[in-house]
Design a protein around this motif. Structure first.
Motif, short mmCIF file in Angstrom:
data_model
loop_
_atom_site.label_atom_id
_atom_site.label_comp_id
_atom_site.label_asym_id
_atom_site.label_seq_id
_atom_site.Cartn_x
_atom_site.Cartn_y
_atom_site.Cartn_z
N THR A 1 0.79 -1.24 0.00
CA THR A 1 0.00 0.00 0.00
C THR A 1 0.82 1.28 0.00
O THR A 1 0.30 2.34 -0.35
CB THR A 1 -0.92 0.06 1.23
N ILE B 1 -9.92 -5.44 13.13
CA ILE B 1 -9.64 -5.44 11.70
C ILE B 1 -9.33 -4.01 11.23
O ILE B 1 -9.96 -3.06 11.71
CB ILE B 1 -10.81 -6.06 10.90
N GLN B 2 -8.34 -3.90 10.37
CA GLN B 2 -8.01 -2.63 9.71
C GLN B 2 -8.10 -2.88 8.21
O GLN B 2 -7.64 -3.91 7.72
CB GLN B 2 -6.58 -2.18 10.06
N SER B 3 -8.66 -1.91 7.50
CA SER B 3 -8.82 -2.06 6.05
C SER B 3 -7.91 -1.09 5.31
O SER B 3 -7.70 0.04 5.74
CB SER B 3 -10.27 -1.79 5.67
N TYR B 4 -7.41 -1.55 4.18
CA TYR B 4 -6.52 -0.78 3.32
C TYR B 4 -6.90 -1.05 1.87
O TYR B 4 -7.70 -1.94 1.59
CB TYR B 4 -5.06 -1.21 3.52
N GLU B 5 -6.27 -0.33 0.97
CA GLU B 5 -6.37 -0.61 -0.45
C GLU B 5 -4.96 -0.67 -0.99
O GLU B 5 -4.15 0.22 -0.71
CB GLU B 5 -7.17 0.47 -1.17
N PRO C 1 -8.67 -4.55 -2.31
CA PRO C 1 -8.90 -4.35 -0.88
C PRO C 1 -8.05 -5.31 -0.05
O PRO C 1 -7.85 -6.46 -0.44
CB PRO C 1 -10.39 -4.63 -0.68
N ALA D 1 -7.37 -6.57 4.05
CA ALA D 1 -7.82 -6.56 5.44
C ALA D 1 -6.74 -7.17 6.33
O ALA D 1 -6.19 -8.23 6.01
CB ALA D 1 -9.11 -7.35 5.59
N HIS D 2 -6.43 -6.48 7.42
CA HIS D 2 -5.48 -6.99 8.42
C HIS D 2 -6.28 -7.23 9.69
O HIS D 2 -6.82 -6.29 10.27
CB HIS D 2 -4.36 -5.97 8.66
N SER E 1 -13.39 -10.61 2.74
CA SER E 1 -12.03 -10.12 2.54
C SER E 1 -11.17 -11.12 1.80
O SER E 1 -10.44 -10.77 0.89
CB SER E 1 -11.37 -9.80 3.89
N GLY F 1 -10.46 -9.86 -1.83
CA GLY F 1 -9.24 -9.09 -1.66
C GLY F 1 -8.14 -9.95 -1.06
O GLY F 1 -8.09 -11.16 -1.29
N ALA G 1 -6.34 -11.00 2.61
CA ALA G 1 -6.57 -11.00 4.05
C ALA G 1 -5.29 -11.46 4.77
O ALA G 1 -4.73 -12.50 4.43
CB ALA G 1 -7.73 -11.93 4.41
#
Length: 149
Positions: free
Chosen positions: A53, A66-70, A76, A78-79, A99, A103, A105
């Motif tokens: 990212t 959970i933390q979301s990013y792109e 997408p 997800a952590h 996720s 995307g 995960a």
């Protein structure tokens, strides 16, 4: 089931491994990170997230779960940190299945999951006298991709 074992003598080696892993991740991939407290799960996740990212301020999702990013390519990411999950019903609210289907995960403490993603790499971090060791196991296509990281 075969496993690949990597020695990670210091944080720089762990970060380099995470960056190599990040180059192999795409939509539909899940990375399951397990190991004792302090084994380096979050360190690996942060290095992979930064590589994917460009983010440098990456908080641990210990309390938010959970933390979301792109990613730079628009996928997408997800952590998740499932350490505090006590009831499997809590997982439904997180949307983790979505996720790992749509995307990427990164999941710490995956032993809390009821169902494992089909396409995944499991990374177990272990303490060794020389630092740490990562034991990698692949499923759902990852079996043949382990040598690429």
């Amino acid at each position: 089931m075969s496993a690949r074992i990597l020695d990670l003598p210091d944080p720089d080696a762990a970060a380099a491994f995470a960056r190599r892993l990040a180059t192999q991740l795409g939509a539909g991939d899940a990375v399951l990170l397990s190991g004792e407290l302090g084994a380096g799960k979050t360190t690996l996740a942060r290095a992979a997230i930064e590589a994917l990212t460009g983010e440098t301020n990456i908080p641990s999702p210990t309390y938010t779960l959970i933390q979301s990013y792109e990613t730079r390519s628009g996928i997408p990411l997800a952590h998740a940190d499932l350490y505090r999950v006590e009831d499997p019903d809590e997982l439904d609210e997180l949307g983790l299945e979505e996720s790992w289907r749509e995307g990427i995960a990164l999941i710490e403490w995956p032993d809390r999951l009821v169902e494992y993603p089909g396409r995944r790499i499991e990374i177990e971090l272990e303490f060794t006298p020389g630092g740490r060791r990562a034991v990698l196991r692949g499923f759902g296509g990852w079996e043949t991709r382990l040598d690429d990281i």
